[in-house]
Design a protein around this motif. Structure first.
Motif, PDB file in Angstrom:
ATOM      1  N   THR A 384       0.121 -81.966   1.136  1.00  0.00           N
ATOM      2  CA  THR A 384      -0.383 -80.761   1.798  1.00  0.00           C
ATOM      3  C   THR A 384      -1.880 -80.850   2.070  1.00  0.00           C
ATOM      4  N   GLN A 385      -2.597 -81.643   1.266  1.00  0.00           N
ATOM      5  CA  GLN A 385      -4.046 -81.775   1.438  1.00  0.00           C
ATOM      6  C   GLN A 385      -4.445 -83.111   2.063  1.00  0.00           C
ATOM      7  N   GLY A 386      -3.506 -84.071   2.090  1.00  0.00           N
ATOM      8  CA  GLY A 386      -3.820 -85.381   2.646  1.00  0.00           C
ATOM      9  C   GLY A 386      -4.811 -86.159   1.806  1.00  0.00           C
ATOM     10  N   LYS A 387      -4.715 -86.022   0.487  1.00  0.00           N
ATOM     11  CA  LYS A 387      -5.634 -86.747  -0.398  1.00  0.00           C
ATOM     12  C   LYS A 387      -5.036 -86.812  -1.797  1.00  0.00           C
ATOM     13  N   MET A 388      -5.663 -87.633  -2.640  1.00  0.00           N
ATOM     14  CA  MET A 388      -5.249 -87.717  -4.040  1.00  0.00           C
ATOM     15  C   MET A 388      -5.709 -86.458  -4.770  1.00  0.00           C
ATOM     16  N   ALA A 389      -4.817 -85.905  -5.591  1.00  0.00           N
ATOM     17  CA  ALA A 389      -5.122 -84.678  -6.322  1.00  0.00           C
ATOM     18  C   ALA A 389      -4.360 -84.698  -7.643  1.00  0.00           C
ATOM     19  N   PHE A 390      -4.711 -83.795  -8.537  1.00  0.00           N
ATOM     20  CA  PHE A 390      -3.978 -83.701  -9.789  1.00  0.00           C
ATOM     21  C   PHE A 390      -2.603 -83.099  -9.530  1.00  0.00           C
ATOM     22  N   PHE A 391      -1.629 -83.705 -10.150  1.00  0.00           N
ATOM     23  CA  PHE A 391      -0.246 -83.261  -9.948  1.00  0.00           C
ATOM     24  C   PHE A 391      -0.064 -81.825 -10.429  1.00  0.00           C
ATOM     25  N   ASP A 392       0.564 -81.022  -9.593  1.00  0.00           N
ATOM     26  CA  ASP A 392       0.868 -79.631  -9.915  1.00  0.00           C
ATOM     27  C   ASP A 392       2.381 -79.505 -10.101  1.00  0.00           C
ATOM     28  N   PRO A 393       2.853 -79.349 -11.333  1.00  0.00           N
ATOM     29  CA  PRO A 393       4.301 -79.320 -11.566  1.00  0.00           C
ATOM     30  C   PRO A 393       5.006 -78.129 -10.929  1.00  0.00           C
ATOM     31  N   SER A 394       4.241 -77.125 -10.494  1.00  0.00           N
ATOM     32  CA  SER A 394       4.875 -75.969  -9.856  1.00  0.00           C
ATOM     33  C   SER A 394       5.301 -76.264  -8.420  1.00  0.00           C
ATOM     34  N   ARG A 395       4.808 -77.365  -7.848  1.00  0.00           N
ATOM     35  CA  ARG A 395       5.200 -77.742  -6.476  1.00  0.00           C
ATOM     36  C   ARG A 395       5.389 -79.269  -6.390  1.00  0.00           C
ATOM     37  N   PRO A 396       6.320 -79.805  -7.130  1.00  0.00           N
ATOM     38  CA  PRO A 396       6.488 -81.267  -7.225  1.00  0.00           C
ATOM     39  C   PRO A 396       6.809 -81.934  -5.897  1.00  0.00           C
ATOM     40  N   ASP A 397       7.467 -81.220  -4.983  1.00  0.00           N
ATOM     41  CA  ASP A 397       7.851 -81.843  -3.717  1.00  0.00           C
ATOM     42  C   ASP A 397       6.666 -82.121  -2.813  1.00  0.00           C
ATOM     43  N   ASP A 398       5.507 -81.543  -3.140  1.00  0.00           N
ATOM     44  CA  ASP A 398       4.314 -81.749  -2.312  1.00  0.00           C
ATOM     45  C   ASP A 398       3.584 -83.045  -2.663  1.00  0.00           C
ATOM     46  N   PHE A 399       4.039 -83.731  -3.719  1.00  0.00           N
ATOM     47  CA  PHE A 399       3.305 -84.897  -4.196  1.00  0.00           C
ATOM     48  C   PHE A 399       4.087 -86.189  -4.001  1.00  0.00           C
ATOM     49  N   LEU A 400       3.334 -87.238  -3.678  1.00  0.00           N
ATOM     50  CA  LEU A 400       3.907 -88.566  -3.492  1.00  0.00           C
ATOM     51  C   LEU A 400       3.266 -89.501  -4.517  1.00  0.00           C
ATOM     52  N   PHE A 401       4.106 -90.126  -5.333  1.00  0.00           N
ATOM     53  CA  PHE A 401       3.603 -91.098  -6.307  1.00  0.00           C
ATOM     54  C   PHE A 401       3.711 -92.493  -5.703  1.00  0.00           C
ATOM     55  N   ILE A 402       2.551 -93.133  -5.525  1.00  0.00           N
ATOM     56  CA  ILE A 402       2.510 -94.475  -4.940  1.00  0.00           C
ATOM     57  C   ILE A 402       2.292 -95.468  -6.083  1.00  0.00           C
ATOM     58  N   SER A 403       3.359 -96.131  -6.467  1.00  0.00           N
ATOM     59  CA  SER A 403       3.297 -97.068  -7.594  1.00  0.00           C
ATOM     60  C   SER A 403       2.540 -98.336  -7.212  1.00  0.00           C
ATOM     61  N   GLY A 404       2.211 -99.119  -8.239  1.00  0.00           N
ATOM     62  CA  GLY A 404       1.578-100.413  -7.971  1.00  0.00           C
ATOM     63  C   GLY A 404       2.470-101.309  -7.141  1.00  0.00           C
ATOM     64  N   THR A 405       3.771-101.255  -7.407  1.00  0.00           N
ATOM     65  CA  THR A 405       4.727-102.049  -6.622  1.00  0.00           C
ATOM     66  C   THR A 405       4.719-101.622  -5.166  1.00  0.00           C
ATOM     67  N   LYS A 406       4.725-100.311  -4.928  1.00  0.00           N
ATOM     68  CA  LYS A 406       4.696 -99.786  -3.558  1.00  0.00           C
ATOM     69  C   LYS A 406       3.396-100.172  -2.865  1.00  0.00           C
ATOM     70  N   MET A 407       2.279-100.083  -3.586  1.00  0.00           N
ATOM     71  CA  MET A 407       0.990-100.443  -3.019  1.00  0.00           C
ATOM     72  C   MET A 407       0.985-101.916  -2.601  1.00  0.00           C
ATOM     73  N   ARG A 408       1.503-102.777  -3.477  1.00  0.00           N
ATOM     74  CA  ARG A 408       1.537-104.208  -3.145  1.00  0.00           C
ATOM     75  C   ARG A 408       2.443-104.482  -1.949  1.00  0.00           C
ATOM     76  N   THR A 409       3.574-103.775  -1.881  1.00  0.00           N
ATOM     77  CA  THR A 409       4.501-103.960  -0.754  1.00  0.00           C
ATOM     78  C   THR A 409       3.843-103.583   0.558  1.00  0.00           C
ATOM     79  N   LEU A 410       3.129-102.474   0.575  1.00  0.00           N
ATOM     80  CA  LEU A 410       2.424-102.041   1.784  1.00  0.00           C
ATOM     81  C   LEU A 410       1.357-103.055   2.190  1.00  0.00           C
ATOM     82  N   ALA A 411       0.595-103.524   1.201  1.00  0.00           N
ATOM     83  CA  ALA A 411      -0.487-104.476   1.508  1.00  0.00           C
ATOM     84  C   ALA A 411       0.068-105.794   2.026  1.00  0.00           C
ATOM     85  N   LYS A 412       1.167-106.263   1.413  1.00  0.00           N
ATOM     86  CA  LYS A 412       1.762-107.525   1.846  1.00  0.00           C
ATOM     87  C   LYS A 412       2.284-107.444   3.278  1.00  0.00           C
ATOM     88  N   SER A 413       2.804-106.269   3.659  1.00  0.00           N
ATOM     89  CA  SER A 413       3.346-106.097   5.014  1.00  0.00           C
ATOM     90  C   SER A 413       2.297-105.602   5.999  1.00  0.00           C
TER      91      SER A 413
END
Length: 451
Positions: A384-413
């Motif tokens: 919703t803000q387009g940036k990294m923020a502290f996770f708010d458990p009251s609205r979990p669907d608004d957050f995307l967790f980008i794991s180290g594996t996901k980060m490496r996959t994006l960088a490799k491609s």
């Protein structure tokens, strides 16, 4: 086989700075008292926590005795050091492991393995969770014989140090599958040799990064120059993303709210041995440099330096070593995240350690009572803000967790992450690193090697 398997069951150059910091949630803060009498006695700058044992133990030979010691080393039995052995000499020589005066002798080794601490002569206890030992094989042991001194030499047979009052014991066994075990212990000798070190010259790597390798004494001088009244340390062995920056920024904000006037961040990437699939140090430092250039970290309140220790991947046991070493550099606050010093299980599809045990162990560890432990708050990408923020458990669907594996996959491609996840310059370096691993003209992918 000499082993530390018990461990794994659980400059004078301008100082580099970075820009905008990383976030944290505070445990109740302990007041650190540094008495003026002790400051005068040990030469510790006002406002900085005292080193373990009250004094930094540096192990360099005095300039007036270098030639004498170099000549003495010629006549001594030789012990050839591996690359990782040299890294440990570096760690010991600069006082990161104070009050240790060399590679561990038997009584220090046993206390470390079984108590994660050392009891000093005055009865006080300092943390020491990682065995710092030197292994030798049977042939070297025979060559040393009854000598109480040996010369430690590097791969080019240059004398690095003299080890005195030596003590050697045959100890331990190993379990395969862990990177430090495979790299260091499996092929090591059957004996551990310990004693006091006299280091001829400061360890240099001549890799273009030595200016970032500030000793505890140099860091303390820099913090004093900046009039730091608190130092908070953040260790990492990965590229810096904006979630890290959020954590560090929030930590400084909270320290200011607590009444500190000038808290300084020590951004302290690990620079010793790392496993082959970690991003190598030279690429990480390039990435950190771009984080600086892109204005993510504030150079006025950040000191960037390389921590010379090898990595054990020993989870809650090793994170105590990482915290203890930063005390010796002057840090009185230490930021600890999820699964510190952790890794995936070498056989099973799960983490090797419980993700929360690191921060819990630090809050209870013997000899770390003076250090204030700052656990992470969880940061994620807020759609919703387009940036990294502290996770708010009251609205979990608004957050995307980008794991180290996901980060490496994006960088490799060569794909871009969401805007606001990492600064553009830092991401470009990461993409370039993974691009350097793509198949060469012969169709073979270059093999990553341990750092």
């Amino acid at each position: 086989m000499a082993s530390m398997s018990t461990l794994f069951t659980q400059t004078s150059t301008p100082l580099p700075s970075l820009r905008k910091p990383f976030t944290t949630h505070f445990t109740p803060v302990l007041k650190v008292r540094t008495h003026a009498k002790n400051r005068a006695r040990y030469g510790v700058k006002a406002g900085l926590i005292e080193p373990d044992g009250g004094k930094l133990v540096e192990l360099f030979v005095d300039k007036s005795r270098k030639d004498l010691k170099t000549r003495e080393a010629v006549s001594l039995p030789k012990v050839k050091l591996t690359k990782i052995d040299v890294q440990w000499v570096h760690v010991l020589s600069e006082g990161w492991a104070s009050p240790l005066r060399g590679f561990m002798k038997q009584h220090e080794f046993l206390q470390t393995l079984h108590f994660n601490s050392l009891r000093l002569g005055d009865g006080s206890v300092v943390n020491m969770s990682v065995p710092i030992v030197l292994s030798i094989d049977d042939l070297t042991k025979q060559r040393i014989g009854d000598s109480t001194k040996v010369a430690l030499v590097d791969s080019d047979d240059r004398t690095v140090a003299i080890l005195s009052e030596t003590d050697s014991k045959n100890m331990g066994t190993t379990a395969p599958g862990l990177p430090y075990v495979e790299e260091v212990i499996t092929n090591s000798g059957n004996w551990l040799i310990g004693g006091e070190l006299e280091v001829i010259e400061p360890v240099k790597y001549n890799d273009g990064l030595d200016r970032f390798r500030l000793s505890p004494a140099e860091l303390r001088d820099e913090f004093a120059k900046r009039n730091a009244d608190a130092v908070f340390a953040f260790q990492l062995r990965n590229p810096v993303h904006n979630g890290h920056a959020l954590l560090m920024t929030d930590t400084r904000k909270r320290l200011l709210e607590m009444g500190y006037k000038n808290p300084i961040l020590l951004l302290h990437p690990l620079g010793g041995y790392t496993k082959a699939d970690d991003v190598p140090l030279n690429w990480r430092m390039r990435q950190h440099e771009k984080v600086l250039e892109d204005g993510v970290l504030d150079p006025e309140t950040t000191v960037v330096s390389i921590f010379p220790s090898p990595m054990h991947y020993a989870g809650p046991t090793e994170v105590q070593w990482h915290a203890k070493a930063r005390i010796n550099a002057g840090a009185n606050f230490y930021i600890v995240g999820r699964d510190p010093a952790g890794m995936s299980h070498p056989v099973e599809k799960r983490d090797l350690y419980d993700a929360d045990h690191g921060k819990k162990v630090l809050s209870m560890a013997p000899g770390l009572e003076r250090l204030n432990i700052l656990p992470f708050r969880v940061a994620a990408y807020d759609k919703t803000q387009g940036k990294m923020a502290f996770f708010d458990p009251s609205r979990p669907d608004d957050f995307l967790f980008i794991s180290g594996t996901k980060m490496r996959t994006l960088a490799k491609s060569k794909e871009n992450p969401p805007d606001g996840f990492m600064c553009p310059g830092g991401w470009k370096v990461l993409v370039e690193y993974y691009d350097s691993l793509t198949p060469a003209g012969n169709g073979k992918v270059p093999e990553p090697v341990p750092a």
